[in-house]
Design a protein around this motif. Structure first.
Motif, short mmCIF file in Angstrom:
data_model
loop_
_atom_site.label_atom_id
_atom_site.label_comp_id
_atom_site.label_asym_id
_atom_site.label_seq_id
_atom_site.Cartn_x
_atom_site.Cartn_y
_atom_site.Cartn_z
N SER A 59 29.09 37.27 51.08
CA SER A 59 29.74 37.19 49.76
C SER A 59 31.24 37.05 49.91
O SER A 59 31.82 37.35 50.97
CB SER A 59 29.44 38.46 48.95
OG SER A 59 30.12 39.56 49.52
N GLY A 60 31.87 36.65 48.80
CA GLY A 60 33.32 36.57 48.78
C GLY A 60 33.94 37.95 48.79
O GLY A 60 35.02 38.16 49.36
N THR A 61 33.26 38.88 48.16
CA THR A 61 33.74 40.26 48.19
C THR A 61 33.83 40.74 49.63
O THR A 61 34.85 41.33 50.04
CB THR A 61 32.78 41.18 47.39
OG1 THR A 61 32.78 40.76 46.02
CG2 THR A 61 33.18 42.63 47.48
N HIS A 85 40.50 39.67 41.07
CA HIS A 85 39.11 39.98 41.39
C HIS A 85 39.01 41.25 42.24
O HIS A 85 38.14 42.09 42.01
CB HIS A 85 38.48 38.79 42.13
CG HIS A 85 36.99 38.82 42.19
ND1 HIS A 85 36.29 39.52 43.16
CD2 HIS A 85 36.05 38.23 41.40
CE1 HIS A 85 34.99 39.34 42.96
NE2 HIS A 85 34.81 38.57 41.91
N GLU A 90 35.39 44.28 42.53
CA GLU A 90 34.95 44.59 43.89
C GLU A 90 34.76 46.10 44.05
O GLU A 90 34.96 46.64 45.14
CB GLU A 90 35.90 43.94 44.92
CG GLU A 90 35.92 42.42 44.72
CD GLU A 90 36.60 41.58 45.79
OE1 GLU A 90 36.96 42.12 46.86
OE2 GLU A 90 36.78 40.37 45.54
N GLU A 137 45.24 34.92 44.26
CA GLU A 137 43.89 34.42 43.95
C GLU A 137 44.00 32.97 43.44
O GLU A 137 44.68 32.72 42.45
CB GLU A 137 43.29 35.33 42.88
CG GLU A 137 41.83 35.11 42.59
CD GLU A 137 41.33 36.15 41.56
OE1 GLU A 137 41.52 37.37 41.77
OE2 GLU A 137 40.77 35.72 40.54
N ASN A 141 40.69 33.59 38.48
CA ASN A 141 39.53 33.67 37.61
C ASN A 141 39.88 34.21 36.22
O ASN A 141 39.91 33.46 35.23
CB ASN A 141 38.50 34.54 38.35
CG ASN A 141 37.18 34.69 37.63
OD1 ASN A 141 37.03 34.37 36.46
ND2 ASN A 141 36.20 35.18 38.35
N ASP A 170 42.73 34.90 48.18
CA ASP A 170 41.34 34.94 47.73
C ASP A 170 41.04 33.55 47.19
O ASP A 170 41.38 33.23 46.05
CB ASP A 170 41.17 36.02 46.66
CG ASP A 170 39.76 36.03 46.06
OD1 ASP A 170 38.98 35.10 46.33
OD2 ASP A 170 39.46 36.98 45.29
N ALA A 172 38.16 32.03 46.54
CA ALA A 172 36.77 31.86 46.10
C ALA A 172 36.59 30.46 45.50
O ALA A 172 35.58 29.79 45.75
CB ALA A 172 36.40 32.92 45.07
N ARG A 173 37.57 30.00 44.73
CA ARG A 173 37.52 28.66 44.14
C ARG A 173 38.68 27.79 44.64
O ARG A 173 39.25 27.01 43.89
CB ARG A 173 37.51 28.74 42.61
CG ARG A 173 36.23 29.38 42.08
CD ARG A 173 36.12 29.34 40.56
NE ARG A 173 34.89 29.95 40.10
CZ ARG A 173 34.71 31.27 39.92
NH1 ARG A 173 35.71 32.10 40.14
NH2 ARG A 173 33.55 31.73 39.52
N CYS A 198 34.52 30.60 48.88
CA CYS A 198 33.11 30.80 48.52
C CYS A 198 32.38 29.46 48.47
O CYS A 198 32.88 28.51 47.89
CB CYS A 198 32.98 31.47 47.16
SG CYS A 198 33.46 33.20 47.17
N SER A 200 29.25 29.66 47.24
CA SER A 200 28.26 30.00 46.20
C SER A 200 28.79 29.77 44.80
O SER A 200 28.11 30.03 43.81
CB SER A 200 27.87 31.47 46.35
OG SER A 200 29.04 32.27 46.31
N LYS A 201 30.02 29.32 44.67
CA LYS A 201 30.60 29.05 43.34
C LYS A 201 30.44 27.56 43.04
O LYS A 201 29.34 27.06 43.10
CB LYS A 201 32.06 29.50 43.32
CG LYS A 201 32.24 30.99 43.66
CD LYS A 201 32.13 31.87 42.43
CE LYS A 201 32.00 33.34 42.71
NZ LYS A 201 33.25 34.04 42.87
N SER A 209 30.00 32.81 51.82
CA SER A 209 31.45 32.70 51.76
C SER A 209 31.96 32.71 53.20
O SER A 209 31.16 32.84 54.13
CB SER A 209 32.04 33.90 51.01
OG SER A 209 31.63 33.89 49.66
C1 LIG Z 1 33.36 35.28 42.78
C2 LIG Z 1 34.67 35.68 43.30
C3 LIG Z 1 34.78 36.39 44.50
C4 LIG Z 1 33.61 36.81 45.34
O1 LIG Z 1 32.51 37.22 44.64
P1 LIG Z 1 31.11 37.50 45.33
O2 LIG Z 1 30.23 37.60 44.16
O3 LIG Z 1 31.25 38.76 46.09
O4 LIG Z 1 30.78 36.35 46.23
C5 LIG Z 1 36.04 36.70 44.94
N1 LIG Z 1 37.13 36.33 44.25
C6 LIG Z 1 37.05 35.64 43.11
C7 LIG Z 1 38.31 35.24 42.41
C8 LIG Z 1 35.83 35.31 42.58
O5 LIG Z 1 35.76 34.62 41.42
#
Ligand SMILES: *Cc1c(COP(=O)(O)O)cnc(C)c1O
Length: 356
Positions: A59-61, A85, A90, A137, A141, A170, A172-173, A198, A200-201, A209
């Motif tokens: 995961s990104g977390t 995030h 988290e 980030e 988000n 971070d 993720a995107r 990530c 998975s996004k 991730s």
């Molecule tokens: C989704 C996301 C993550 C990681 O999320 P996981 O559900 O743990 O994969 C981290 N940072 C941001 C900004 C996100 O949107």
């Protein structure tokens, strides 16, 4: 019935071609160190982000928390935007897993400038937490899918270095930021000490991730990943999906961005909701709506919309988020707009107040 899931870009299913890439993947045991597809992905990600090494994570977390655990000691403080995030989603892991506090900064759309960061720096006396890391980030988000301009990241990176802070992004995107912002992912990566991404996004993978950084950092992260329970075995199955996504699903993010604006344009002037940003100002694949208090809580409107087959996610008492992705095309966007307008039209009629 219509079924359009705009809660997040995580809801995508693998495409037929992605399944095929997964089926064909050569597999090993990554904990034993011989997973060829995971190794291939990690090399690819390291190169893509301009770092020496990378680590595949569930995961990104976990990717973010590994960076924190590798760098910080208990009693250290991380500097991040207060809407980030790592603060909201988290589960207070920086405190739970690494003993760290976070100093939350203000700034428009989830961004902040070096001056803000400097104001949060602690003096070096025995009373103070030790400032150790700054996190940006990208895209942001809760800030609205906001893109960090490259120059602003360059300035922040310089400021972090001169304050002897570790600079983590971070990402993720990050792919959305890269496509919409007109810069390479590696242009961001090379400014950082570590960066997460990530699959998975918006990239459309079922799981996965990665964290990128120096050889030393990634060696350390590999050990903590095992400690956190993230050592995976035939994870080449998932890595194959990520490799496929990096090769085929990055450029197409432009469609998601166009669809987010299309969605917003379709809702302009709809009584009951207000767009946080004008359609043409929407940076990437997220649209945030303010729900009129007369309609009750955002979660209540979300439930009403779900009954009509359109799923949005509440991101605050009066705030809804819609996210475009691989599994919604322009036609689905138009259907979603029509369904939302019809629900709001009913709800806003004097006699049509939403009842619980
Ligand atoms: C989704 C996301 C993550 C990681 O999320 P996981 O559900 O743990 O994969 C981290 N940072 C941001 C900004 C996100 O949107």
């Amino acid at each position: 019935m219509t079924s359009i899931d705009l809660r997040s870009d995580t809801v995508t299913r693998p495409t037929a071609a992605m399944w095929e890439a997964m089926r064909r993947a050569e597999l090993g045991d990554d904990v034993l160190g011989d997973e060829p597809t995971v190794s291939a992905l990690e090399s690819k990600v390291a190169a893509l982000l301009g770092h020496e090494a990378a680590l595949f994570t569930p995961s990104g977390t976990m990717a973010n928390q590994l960076a924190i655990r590798c760098v910080c000691e208990a009693g250290d403080e991380i500097i991040a935007h207060r809407e980030s995030h790592i603060i909201h989603y988290e589960t207070a892991a920086p405190a739970a897993l690494s003993g760290c506090a976070i100093a939350g900064l203000d700034g428009p759309g989830g961004l902040f400038d070096p001056e803000e960061m400097r104001r949060a720096l602690r003096g070096r006396d025995i009373h103070s937490p030790r400032s150790r890391m700054v996190v940006a980030e990208n895209t942001h988000n809760r800030g609205g899918g906001t893109i960090w301009p490259l120059e602003q990241l360059q300035e922040l990176s310089r400021a972090a270095r001169s304050a002897e802070l570790h600079f983590h992004v971070d990402g993720a995107r990050l792919a959305n930021a890269s496509v919409a912002g007109g810069y390479a992912m590696r242009d961001v990566g090379t400014l950082t000490d570590s960066i997460s991404i990530c699959f998975s996004k918006g990239l459309g993978c079922p799981v996965g991730s990665a964290l990128a950084g120096s050889h030393d950092l990634i060696t350390r992260a590999r050990r903590f990943r095992k400690m956190f329970g993230g050592g995976m075995r035939q994870s080449g199955l998932l890595a194959a999906a990520a490799i496929w996504a990096l090769d085929h699903h990055v450029d197409r993010l432009a469609h998601d961005h166009a669809n987010a604006r299309r969605f917003a344009r379709g809702l302009v002037g709809t009584p009951g909701v207000e767009l946080e940003l004008a359609p043409d100002a929407i940076p990437t694949n997220m649209v945030f709506l303010r729900v009129a208090p007369a309609l009750g809580a955002a979660s209540h409107l979300a439930a009403r919309l779900a009954d009509r087959g359109v799923r949005l996610i509440p991101m605050g008492p009066q705030r809804l988020r819609a996210v475009t992705h691989l599994d919604v095309d322009a036609h689905a966007i138009d259907e979603a707009i029509a369904a939302i307008r019809s629900v709001l039209d009913e709800a806003m009629r004097p006699s049509g107040t939403i009842r619980r």
